[in-house]
Design a protein around this motif. Structure first.
Motif, PDB file in Angstrom:
ATOM      1  N   ILE A  94       0.742  -1.158   0.184  1.00 54.70           N
ATOM      2  CA  ILE A  94       0.198  -0.195   0.088  1.00 54.70           C
ATOM      3  C   ILE A  94       0.935   1.278   0.004  1.00 54.70           C
ATOM      4  N   ALA A  95       1.772   1.275   0.760  1.00 48.78           N
ATOM      5  CA  ALA A  95       2.862   2.379   0.890  1.00 48.78           C
ATOM      6  C   ALA A  95       3.601   2.755  -0.446  1.00 48.78           C
ATOM      7  N   VAL A  96       4.084   1.690  -1.193  1.00 47.11           N
ATOM      8  CA  VAL A  96       4.495   1.467  -2.559  1.00 47.11           C
ATOM      9  C   VAL A  96       3.480   2.158  -3.540  1.00 47.11           C
ATOM     10  N   ALA A  97       2.318   1.562  -3.440  1.00 48.86           N
ATOM     11  CA  ALA A  97       1.155   1.985  -4.406  1.00 48.86           C
ATOM     12  C   ALA A  97       0.866   3.547  -4.239  1.00 48.86           C
ATOM     13  N   ASN A  98       0.628   4.002  -2.843  1.00 49.42           N
ATOM     14  CA  ASN A  98       0.635   5.424  -2.841  1.00 49.42           C
ATOM     15  C   ASN A  98       1.861   6.291  -3.537  1.00 49.42           C
ATOM     16  N   LEU A  99       2.947   5.913  -3.254  1.00 42.11           N
ATOM     17  CA  LEU A  99       4.047   6.706  -3.534  1.00 42.11           C
ATOM     18  C   LEU A  99       4.075   6.760  -5.144  1.00 42.11           C
ATOM     19  N   SER A 129      15.830   7.740 -15.695  1.00 38.24           N
ATOM     20  CA  SER A 129      16.500   7.117 -14.237  1.00 38.24           C
ATOM     21  C   SER A 129      15.139   6.934 -13.395  1.00 38.24           C
ATOM     22  N   LEU A 130      14.295   7.843 -13.475  1.00 36.04           N
ATOM     23  CA  LEU A 130      13.020   7.761 -12.830  1.00 36.04           C
ATOM     24  C   LEU A 130      12.140   6.730 -13.268  1.00 36.04           C
ATOM     25  N   GLU A 131      12.215   6.451 -14.493  1.00 35.05           N
ATOM     26  CA  GLU A 131      11.479   5.214 -15.029  1.00 35.05           C
ATOM     27  C   GLU A 131      11.994   3.959 -14.622  1.00 35.05           C
ATOM     28  N   THR A 132      13.170   3.895 -14.587  1.00 37.77           N
ATOM     29  CA  THR A 132      13.962   2.758 -14.428  1.00 37.77           C
ATOM     30  C   THR A 132      13.756   2.371 -12.599  1.00 37.77           C
ATOM     31  N   THR A 133      13.622   3.611 -12.055  1.00 46.61           N
ATOM     32  CA  THR A 133      13.587   3.240 -10.356  1.00 46.61           C
ATOM     33  C   THR A 133      11.904   2.688 -10.295  1.00 46.61           C
ATOM     34  N   VAL A 134      11.035   3.245 -10.773  1.00 44.89           N
ATOM     35  CA  VAL A 134       9.677   2.863 -10.451  1.00 44.89           C
ATOM     36  C   VAL A 134       9.403   1.739 -11.003  1.00 44.89           C
ATOM     37  N   ALA A 135      10.400   1.005 -12.208  1.00 45.20           N
ATOM     38  CA  ALA A 135      10.204  -0.217 -12.425  1.00 45.20           C
ATOM     39  C   ALA A 135      10.705  -1.238 -11.573  1.00 45.20           C
ATOM     40  N   LYS A 136      11.651  -0.953 -11.109  1.00 44.06           N
ATOM     41  CA  LYS A 136      12.391  -1.674  -9.945  1.00 44.06           C
ATOM     42  C   LYS A 136      11.153  -1.843  -8.943  1.00 44.06           C
ATOM     43  N   MET A 137      10.481  -0.722  -8.571  1.00 41.87           N
ATOM     44  CA  MET A 137       9.655  -0.891  -7.494  1.00 41.87           C
ATOM     45  C   MET A 137       8.398  -1.797  -7.762  1.00 41.87           C
ATOM     46  N   GLY A 138       8.285  -2.412  -9.193  1.00 39.12           N
ATOM     47  CA  GLY A 138       7.076  -3.097  -9.652  1.00 39.12           C
ATOM     48  C   GLY A 138       6.312  -2.552 -10.431  1.00 39.12           C
ATOM     49  N   GLY A 181       2.100  -5.535  -9.869  1.00 46.35           N
ATOM     50  CA  GLY A 181       1.919  -7.094  -9.657  1.00 46.35           C
ATOM     51  C   GLY A 181       0.390  -7.354 -10.527  1.00 46.35           C
ATOM     52  N   GLU A 182      -0.593  -7.849  -9.632  1.00 47.81           N
ATOM     53  CA  GLU A 182      -2.170  -7.813 -10.174  1.00 47.81           C
ATOM     54  C   GLU A 182      -2.792  -6.828  -9.791  1.00 47.81           C
TER      55      GLU A 182
END
Length: 227
Positions: A94-99, A129-138, A181-182
């Motif tokens: 939830i925290a990652v999704a909110n960010l 760099s931003l797109e790569t970072t958010v992709a690593k976060m899922g 994810g899903e």
């Protein structure tokens, strides 16, 4: 001369016997009779053994109850650990999704700048760099032109009819969708097109008209020419 007393020698020759010692001629003493306490001793041992057995049974019962309590506590603790781990993962998601939801407008601006050829220089490096970072976060982007419309992941903002589609189709991606994810955190906003009304019924009618017109023409001509 002193006169000897008859029988003195025989008495003097006999050994002295203590007064309390039994003589040889005395009858053997009878075996002592057991007392009442000694007779009751075996019965007391039996009662004591029965009491010990009862105490042992009570100890075994108590041990079984304590073992059951321990097993229940262990099962409850394992369930508690699983719930805590599940809640921890859920809170993290939830925290990652909110960010990431807060960063979606920035990603939309980057996408529009890329479409207009304005993503150059240092701004391009920061954007990548931003797109790569958010992709690593899922974070995953979805939504493509030509894919079937799915109301669970698509949001239709425009609607039209098209003769070249056989089902409701996404013909333009107005804003890409994102998921972790899903879990969909934003649906793809699209323009959709549906098949032209009556397009599927007109074509069979035209085919039937052509099929009936050909025999009529042959009839007017008198049928096929014979060789």
């Amino acid at each position: 001369m002193t006169e000897e007393t008859p029988g003195f020698d025989e008495q003097s020759q006999q050994p002295d016997v203590p007064s309390g010692a039994p003589s040889d001629d005395a009858e053997p003493a009878a075996a002592p009779t057991p007392s009442a306490e000694e007779a009751a001793a075996p019965a007391g041992d039996t009662d004591q053994n029965a009491a010990l057995v009862a105490q042992l049974d009570q100890a075994r019962t108590a041990l079984g109850e304590r073992t059951g309590d321990l097993q229940r506590l262990q099962a409850e603790f394992q369930n508690y650990r699983r719930r805590v781990e599940r809640d921890r993962v859920a809170v993290k998601e939830i925290a990652v999704a909110n960010l990431l939801t807060e960063l979606l407008p920035v990603l939309d601006d980057i996408g529009r700048a890329r479409e207009h050829g304005e993503l150059v220089g240092g701004f391009k490096s920061v954007a990548e760099s931003l797109e790569t970072t958010v992709a690593k976060m899922g974070l995953q982007q979805f939504g493509k032109e030509g894919e079937p419309f799915d109301p669970t992941i698509h949001e239709a903002l425009m609607h039209s009819y098209a003769p070249d589609v056989t089902e409701t189709t996404c013909v333009a991606i107005l804003q890409p969708g994102y998921r972790i994810g899903e879990r969909t955190i934003r649906p793809a906003r699209v323009a959709v097109a549906e098949p032209q009304p009556g397009a599927q019924t007109v074509k069979p009618a035209e085919e039937n008209t052509e099929a009936t017109a050909e025999p009529a023409e042959n009839k007017e001509n008198g049928g096929p020419e014979e060789g």
